[in-house]
Write a protein that holds these residues in place. Structure first.
Motif, PDB file in Angstrom:
ATOM      1  N   PRO A 113      13.100  39.864  10.979  1.00  0.00           N
ATOM      2  CA  PRO A 113      12.532  39.802   9.627  1.00  0.00           C
ATOM      3  C   PRO A 113      11.467  38.708   9.535  1.00  0.00           C
ATOM      4  CG  PRO A 113      14.800  38.973   9.648  1.00  0.00           C
ATOM      5  CD  PRO A 113      14.509  39.459  11.027  1.00  0.00           C
ATOM      6  N   PRO A 114      10.394  38.944   8.764  1.00  0.00           N
ATOM      7  CA  PRO A 114       9.299  37.961   8.667  1.00  0.00           C
ATOM      8  C   PRO A 114       9.798  36.581   8.254  1.00  0.00           C
ATOM      9  CG  PRO A 114       8.737  39.983   7.470  1.00  0.00           C
ATOM     10  CD  PRO A 114      10.149  40.139   7.929  1.00  0.00           C
ATOM     11  N   GLU A 115      10.739  36.520   7.319  1.00  0.00           N
ATOM     12  CA  GLU A 115      11.161  35.213   6.806  1.00  0.00           C
ATOM     13  C   GLU A 115      11.957  34.410   7.835  1.00  0.00           C
ATOM     14  OE1 GLU A 115      13.952  38.396   5.237  1.00  0.00           O
ATOM     15  OE2 GLU A 115      11.799  38.158   5.525  1.00  0.00           O
ATOM     16  N   SER A 116      12.289  35.044   8.981  1.00  0.00           N
ATOM     17  CA  SER A 116      12.981  34.303  10.039  1.00  0.00           C
ATOM     18  C   SER A 116      12.015  33.610  10.995  1.00  0.00           C
ATOM     19  CB  SER A 116      13.881  35.250  10.846  1.00  0.00           C
ATOM     20  OG  SER A 116      13.099  36.102  11.660  1.00  0.00           O
ATOM     21  N   VAL A 117      10.724  33.859  10.820  1.00  0.00           N
ATOM     22  CA  VAL A 117       9.730  33.317  11.764  1.00  0.00           C
ATOM     23  C   VAL A 117       9.110  32.022  11.229  1.00  0.00           C
ATOM     24  CG1 VAL A 117       7.600  33.775  13.039  1.00  0.00           C
ATOM     25  CG2 VAL A 117       9.175  35.659  12.526  1.00  0.00           C
ATOM     26  N   ASP A 118       9.256  30.954  11.984  1.00  0.00           N
ATOM     27  CA  ASP A 118       8.573  29.689  11.702  1.00  0.00           C
ATOM     28  C   ASP A 118       7.387  29.547  12.653  1.00  0.00           C
ATOM     29  OD1 ASP A 118      11.557  28.927  10.838  1.00  0.00           O
ATOM     30  OD2 ASP A 118      10.192  27.494   9.905  1.00  0.00           O
ATOM     31  N   VAL A 119       6.283  29.026  12.133  1.00  0.00           N
ATOM     32  CA  VAL A 119       5.140  28.704  12.993  1.00  0.00           C
ATOM     33  C   VAL A 119       4.763  27.250  12.748  1.00  0.00           C
ATOM     34  CG1 VAL A 119       2.783  29.305  13.684  1.00  0.00           C
ATOM     35  CG2 VAL A 119       4.301  31.087  12.801  1.00  0.00           C
ATOM     36  N   LEU A 120       4.656  26.480  13.811  1.00  0.00           N
ATOM     37  CA  LEU A 120       4.276  25.062  13.699  1.00  0.00           C
ATOM     38  C   LEU A 120       3.007  24.815  14.506  1.00  0.00           C
ATOM     39  CD1 LEU A 120       7.634  25.123  13.753  1.00  0.00           C
ATOM     40  CD2 LEU A 120       7.258  22.681  13.489  1.00  0.00           C
ATOM     41  N   ILE A 121       2.099  24.050  13.921  1.00  0.00           N
ATOM     42  CA  ILE A 121       0.806  23.789  14.561  1.00  0.00           C
ATOM     43  C   ILE A 121       0.671  22.298  14.876  1.00  0.00           C
ATOM     44  CG2 ILE A 121      -1.704  23.866  14.265  1.00  0.00           C
ATOM     45  CD1 ILE A 121      -1.299  26.191  12.301  1.00  0.00           C
ATOM     46  N   THR A 122       0.380  21.996  16.123  1.00  0.00           N
ATOM     47  CA  THR A 122       0.092  20.609  16.506  1.00  0.00           C
ATOM     48  C   THR A 122      -1.327  20.542  17.050  1.00  0.00           C
ATOM     49  OG1 THR A 122       2.409  20.274  17.140  1.00  0.00           O
ATOM     50  CG2 THR A 122       0.833  18.640  17.925  1.00  0.00           C
ATOM     51  N   GLU A 123      -2.126  19.673  16.454  1.00  0.00           N
ATOM     52  CA  GLU A 123      -3.480  19.468  16.953  1.00  0.00           C
ATOM     53  C   GLU A 123      -3.529  18.200  17.804  1.00  0.00           C
ATOM     54  OE1 GLU A 123      -6.592  21.117  13.793  1.00  0.00           O
ATOM     55  OE2 GLU A 123      -5.064  19.891  12.833  1.00  0.00           O
ATOM     56  N   TYR A 124      -4.104  18.328  18.984  1.00  0.00           N
ATOM     57  CA  TYR A 124      -4.269  17.177  19.878  1.00  0.00           C
ATOM     58  C   TYR A 124      -5.723  16.738  19.835  1.00  0.00           C
ATOM     59  CZ  TYR A 124       0.353  17.921  21.818  1.00  0.00           C
ATOM     60  OH  TYR A 124       1.711  18.032  21.972  1.00  0.00           O
TER      61      TYR A 124
END
Lengths: 61, 61, 61, 61, 61, 61
Positions: A35-46
């Motif tokens: 399900p879409p609500e189970s997906v986390d996306v995290l962004i790290t910029e270096y």
């Protein structure tokens, strides 16, 4: 429950991040069957002086 | 040698972080049977435009 | 949304992991003020020949 | 394809980072037998109030 | 306190890992000015069907 | 240079992983404007007794 971490150099706009998280979530849902609500996306910029390729910082290339 | 990484949204106070690392270290020592000084805790805060759930950045919710 | 990652050597029992995730979640909820169901805990075990301290693999100590 | 992540406290100079990524890449190439351009090195600095040892933030020691 | 994480494909021998952790620790100590016993090195091997480049799993290349 | 890490429970087929890495790479290229061969995707599967939600291991739910 799938979690997607993105590591990248800085410089993308907020709209690019918006598009990225929307599209990555969509294809995650489609290919992994979750399900879409189970997906986390995290962004790290270096920063360019925090990422090296071939032994040289990107900021020195 | 156990290392605990915490990923969270920003907004917690320094006192909350103090309490978190003290308490997490205490229960790590108790449940995993290791000396306190062997436990590292690292905290990473992700801005609201760097974390998405269900395909939408937290900053857009 | 807080996520806790634990990195440790192998050798703990399933009961120790059970206790760890329960207690870590409890203190995370208490110190960071978040609902229990928002807390994920992930455990990674590193074999003794995949972790070094002071330049020597744990398996060689 | 090997990727090396460094986690450390802040305070090192740009020259120290330059030396670190060059030397780490060199020994990675030598010991793992891979072309230099395949090696990525990423550096993450944790503030002193984001890293704890023995249950105490480094900033409180 | 510096921690170095290595991500690579499997296939290296134990001796290569021994050499890697010894040499990486040595250059970390030299370039970052820290005591050897403060340096942790962790190795994660990704199977060839768990790493993709250009959209294709390494195992399919 | 963007790198995408996926963390998920086990149970997906090799074909699902193939589809995931192909599609995630495609949308990464489209939204972040980068060449396909610069995108790495890494997959880590966590066993059900290595992932907890709400203080309970998935294997105990």
């Amino acid at each position: 429950m799938p979690t997607v971490h993105l590591e990248m150099l800085p410089g993308r706009t907020l709209d690019q991040k918006r598009d990225f998280v929307r599209e990555v979530t969509r294809v995650t849902v489609e290919t992994l069957n979750c399900p879409p609500e189970s997906v986390d996306v995290l962004i790290t910029e270096y920063a360019k002086d925090a990422w090296a390729k071939g032994g040289t910082l990107i900021s020195d290339k």
